[in-house]
Design a protein around this motif. Structure first.
Motif, PDB file in Angstrom:
ATOM      1  N   VAL A 224      37.498  46.053  43.222  1.00 26.16           N
ATOM      2  CA  VAL A 224      38.869  46.498  42.925  1.00 26.16           C
ATOM      3  C   VAL A 224      39.861  45.719  43.781  1.00 26.16           C
ATOM      4  O   VAL A 224      40.876  45.223  43.281  1.00 26.16           O
ATOM      5  CB  VAL A 224      39.018  48.027  43.153  1.00 26.16           C
ATOM      6  CG1 VAL A 224      40.477  48.443  43.200  1.00 26.16           C
ATOM      7  CG2 VAL A 224      38.283  48.794  42.052  1.00 26.16           C
ATOM      8  N   GLN A 225      39.575  45.598  45.061  1.00 28.07           N
ATOM      9  CA  GLN A 225      40.484  44.881  45.960  1.00 28.07           C
ATOM     10  C   GLN A 225      40.604  43.411  45.573  1.00 28.07           C
ATOM     11  O   GLN A 225      41.700  42.841  45.619  1.00 28.07           O
ATOM     12  CB  GLN A 225      40.007  45.021  47.402  1.00 28.07           C
ATOM     13  CG  GLN A 225      40.180  46.431  47.935  1.00 28.07           C
ATOM     14  CD  GLN A 225      39.493  46.654  49.276  1.00 28.07           C
ATOM     15  OE1 GLN A 225      38.567  45.935  49.653  1.00 28.07           O
ATOM     16  NE2 GLN A 225      39.946  47.671  50.002  1.00 28.07           N
TER      17      GLN A 225
ATOM     18  N   GLN B 234      42.824  43.191  42.508  1.00 31.28           N
ATOM     19  CA  GLN B 234      44.219  43.431  42.874  1.00 31.28           C
ATOM     20  C   GLN B 234      44.832  42.184  43.504  1.00 31.28           C
ATOM     21  O   GLN B 234      45.958  41.804  43.183  1.00 31.28           O
ATOM     22  CB  GLN B 234      44.324  44.621  43.827  1.00 31.28           C
ATOM     23  CG  GLN B 234      44.080  45.948  43.165  1.00 31.28           C
ATOM     24  CD  GLN B 234      43.996  47.103  44.145  1.00 31.28           C
ATOM     25  OE1 GLN B 234      43.621  46.926  45.307  1.00 31.28           O
ATOM     26  NE2 GLN B 234      44.329  48.298  43.678  1.00 31.28           N
ATOM     27  N   GLU B 235      44.069  41.545  44.376  1.00 33.54           N
ATOM     28  CA  GLU B 235      44.553  40.333  45.025  1.00 33.54           C
ATOM     29  C   GLU B 235      44.734  39.203  43.997  1.00 33.54           C
ATOM     30  O   GLU B 235      45.731  38.480  44.035  1.00 33.54           O
ATOM     31  CB  GLU B 235      43.560  39.898  46.101  1.00 33.54           C
ATOM     32  CG  GLU B 235      44.037  38.724  46.924  1.00 33.54           C
ATOM     33  CD  GLU B 235      43.062  38.386  48.033  1.00 33.54           C
ATOM     34  OE1 GLU B 235      42.706  37.199  48.147  1.00 33.54           O
ATOM     35  OE2 GLU B 235      42.662  39.300  48.777  1.00 33.54           O
TER      36      GLU B 235
ATOM     37  N   GLN C  71      47.871  39.776  42.028  1.00 32.67           N
ATOM     38  CA  GLN C  71      49.055  39.432  42.837  1.00 32.67           C
ATOM     39  C   GLN C  71      49.282  37.925  42.854  1.00 32.67           C
ATOM     40  O   GLN C  71      50.422  37.462  42.736  1.00 32.67           O
ATOM     41  CB  GLN C  71      48.905  39.954  44.268  1.00 32.67           C
ATOM     42  CG  GLN C  71      49.109  41.440  44.393  1.00 32.67           C
ATOM     43  CD  GLN C  71      48.915  41.917  45.827  1.00 32.67           C
ATOM     44  OE1 GLN C  71      48.262  41.264  46.638  1.00 32.67           O
ATOM     45  NE2 GLN C  71      49.482  43.073  46.135  1.00 32.67           N
TER      46      GLN C  71
ATOM     47  N   SER D 204      44.212  42.807  34.523  1.00 26.20           N
ATOM     48  CA  SER D 204      44.639  44.212  34.608  1.00 26.20           C
ATOM     49  C   SER D 204      43.663  45.116  33.877  1.00 26.20           C
ATOM     50  O   SER D 204      43.348  46.218  34.354  1.00 26.20           O
ATOM     51  CB  SER D 204      46.048  44.380  34.042  1.00 26.20           C
ATOM     52  OG  SER D 204      46.981  43.702  34.853  1.00 26.20           O
TER      53      SER D 204
ATOM     54  N   LEU E  38      40.706  45.374  36.023  1.00 24.32           N
ATOM     55  CA  LEU E  38      41.020  46.253  37.146  1.00 24.32           C
ATOM     56  C   LEU E  38      40.906  47.720  36.731  1.00 24.32           C
ATOM     57  O   LEU E  38      40.348  48.536  37.473  1.00 24.32           O
ATOM     58  CB  LEU E  38      42.416  45.961  37.695  1.00 24.32           C
ATOM     59  CG  LEU E  38      42.899  46.845  38.840  1.00 24.32           C
ATOM     60  CD1 LEU E  38      41.972  46.741  40.049  1.00 24.32           C
ATOM     61  CD2 LEU E  38      44.324  46.480  39.231  1.00 24.32           C
TER      62      LEU E  38
ATOM     63  N   MET F 136      38.365  50.240  38.443  1.00 25.32           N
ATOM     64  CA  MET F 136      38.834  51.475  39.092  1.00 25.32           C
ATOM     65  C   MET F 136      38.082  52.688  38.539  1.00 25.32           C
ATOM     66  O   MET F 136      37.752  53.611  39.296  1.00 25.32           O
ATOM     67  CB  MET F 136      40.339  51.626  38.934  1.00 25.32           C
ATOM     68  CG  MET F 136      41.089  50.605  39.778  1.00 25.32           C
ATOM     69  SD  MET F 136      42.869  50.712  39.642  1.00 25.32           S
ATOM     70  CE  MET F 136      43.178  52.060  40.772  1.00 25.32           C
TER      71      MET F 136
END
Length: 132
Positions: free
Chosen positions: A31-32, A35-36, A39, A83, A86, A90
């Motif tokens: 997940v991290q 997310q990175e 970004q 997304s 992700l 999640m």
């Protein structure tokens, strides 16, 4: 007559808990990472958008403008895909979290039972090694 050692059960529960914790950590790391990555893609998209505005204001060649728009389309598509990944990651993280919670709960039950049994054995003055 079937007999089992309570410590053996506790060891199995501890192994289950450790495995669940490892799976949870892996899911969290995924997940991290996503997310990175999102970004970074968003930052690249913003850079492309800024370049497009500059090129349009400077009256750049239409080829450069089209290439910049194409780059923006690429980043938008990547952001959409990542997304979705992700969201799936999640959901998987939540499953792993629930499994970890359950493994910890089961281990705690055995630990409490073992403590109760120790107390009873002390009262009855029965050697512990005979029962667990």
């Amino acid at each position: 007559k079937f007999r089992f050692k309570l410590n053996s059960v506790l060891n199995l529960r501890t192994q289950d808990e450790n495995a669940a914790a490892q799976h949870h950590a892996e899911a969290l790391k995924r997940v991290q990472a996503l997310q990175e990555e999102i970004q970074q893609l968003e930052h690249s998209l913003e850079t492309q958008s800024q370049q497009l505005r500059e090129r349009m204001s400077q009256g750049s060649q239409s080829v450069l403008i089209r290439l910049t728009r194409s780059g923006m389309d690429y980043y938008e598509t990547q952001i959409t895909q990542k997304s979705a990944e992700l969201n799936n990651a999640m959901a998987e993280l939540e499953k792993k979290k629930a499994a970890l919670f359950e493994a910890r709960r089961e281990k705690k039950i055995i630990e409490k039972y073992q403590e109760q049994l120790k107390g009873i054995l002390r009262l009855l003055k029965i050697p512990r090694q005979n029962l667990y």
